[in-house]
Design an enzyme around this catalytic site. Structure first.
Site, PDB file in Angstrom:
ATOM      1  N   SER A 141       0.840  -1.193   0.000  1.00 39.33           N
ATOM      2  CA  SER A 141       0.000   0.000   0.000  1.00 39.33           C
ATOM      3  C   SER A 141       0.878   1.247   0.000  1.00 39.33           C
ATOM      4  CB  SER A 141      -0.958  -0.042   1.196  1.00 39.33           C
ATOM      5  OG  SER A 141      -2.001   0.891   1.038  1.00 39.33           O
ATOM      6  N   ASP A 182      -5.637  -3.135  -3.208  1.00 36.58           N
ATOM      7  CA  ASP A 182      -4.661  -2.974  -2.133  1.00 36.58           C
ATOM      8  C   ASP A 182      -4.132  -4.295  -1.566  1.00 36.58           C
ATOM      9  OD1 ASP A 182      -3.362  -2.220   0.348  1.00 36.58           O
ATOM     10  OD2 ASP A 182      -4.504  -0.358   0.268  1.00 36.58           O
TER      11      ASP A 182
END
Length: 320
Positions: free
Chosen positions: A51, A188
């Site tokens: 991320s 993600d």
């Protein structure tokens, strides 16, 4: 277990996810880079990031100065997210929750623009330093670890643009749109590996053929250690309470990092160093809270972390 005197240590840097809380990580990295006087990526044999940690890992892989990345957070935080503060009452929480009901809360345009400004059309094959970056292939519902072609006999994902990988690993569901790479959609990597320490360890041992006795790892979190919700808890809390103040995702980030840290300490013992800051309970922080006050707190926490004598002594073996 101490390093084997007859073998050169294999150094891994692992960077956790956490949205705008990654400014804490960027602050730590910028200070460390200033201390060593050269690109920080040169001090590590493998860099892992998920991320926002993936964005930072990619920047390190191309030797983009961490001071520039820290400035990217400060200048673009309210463009990437917004200038809104943390919702603190039922009405503002419900209003905040509705922003992501019919589509992503943010469009990702400002983030993509900032990444392309720094990375251009560079591919993973052009990276200076080896990296692994987790994401989720939501088309097939499978995990994916994007990587440079660093393993013997492997081409990795050398033809994929670094900016696309950075967008994919940070495409948090309901916050940002999924990212199309080729014919498939990605989101993600924090859905399965907020803290990519174990992924990095697996990569080094199984694909780079590094003896476990050589590995030592520096892991950096996103100021979520000992996270506690600001709002009062109830056994009857529903979606508004769990989602709109970030409690669910912050709990997941905190406990994942805590669990991975425990396992890595068991495995590497004194060859593992984890840097993080305790969550400031009374402060209005969140993964998409990019207010000037949030930035000030996160950078202060970063500086405070590096003022701890025990931490500085531990860092010497990684940075020389």
């Amino acid at each position: 277990m101490a390093d084997n005197d007859n073998e050169k240590p294999f150094q891994i840097l692992s960077l956790a996810g956490g949205g705008y809380l990654g400014l804490y990580t960027a602050g730590v990295l910028a200070e460390l880079e200033e201390q060593v006087g050269e690109p920080l990526g040169r001090r590590f044999d493998l860099i892992a990031g998920t991320s926002v940690g993936g964005i930072l890992a990619i920047a390190l892989a191309y030797e983009i100065p961490m001071a520039k990345i820290k400035q990217l957070f400060l200048e673009n935080g309210t463009k990437i997210f917004s200038g809104r503060s943390l919702p603190t009452n039922p009405v503002s929480r419900l209003r905040d929750l509705t922003r992501s009901v019919l589509g992503p809360k943010y469009n990702g345009i400002a983030l993509n623009k900032a990444l392309v400004t720094h990375l251009g059309r560079k591919t993973l094959g052009e990276a200076i330093h080896p990296i692994v970056v987790p994401a989720v292939n939501i088309t097939n519902c499978t995990t994916k670890v994007f990587k440079t072609p660093h393993a013997p006999g492997s081409r990795g994902d050398e033809g994929i643009r670094a900016a696309s990988v950075a967008m994919a690993t940070s495409a948090a569901p309901t916050y940002f749109p999924s990212i199309k790479i080729g014919s498939e959609l990605y989101a993600d990597g924090g859905m399965f590996a907020v803290a990519p320490d174990l992924i990095a360890m697996h990569e080094a041992e199984n694909f780079m053929k590094v003896s476990p006795s050589r590995i030592r790892m520096l892991s950096i979190g996103t100021a979520t250690a000992n996270y506690r919700p600001m709002s009062k808890l109830s056994e009857k809390d529903g979606a508004v309470e769990w989602l709109s103040d970030g409690r669910l995702i912050l709990s997941l980030i905190s406990v994942q990092q805590q669990h991975v840290q425990s396992m890595m300490e068991d495995q590497l013992r004194d060859r593992y160093l984890h840097l993080d800051a305790d969550w400031p309970v009374e402060s209005e922080l969140g993964i998409d809270i990019a207010t000037p006050e949030a930035a000030r707190i996160l950078l202060r926490l970063a500086s405070d972390t590096l003022r701890q004598p025990k931490i500085m002594r531990g860092l010497k073996r990684y940075l020389g």
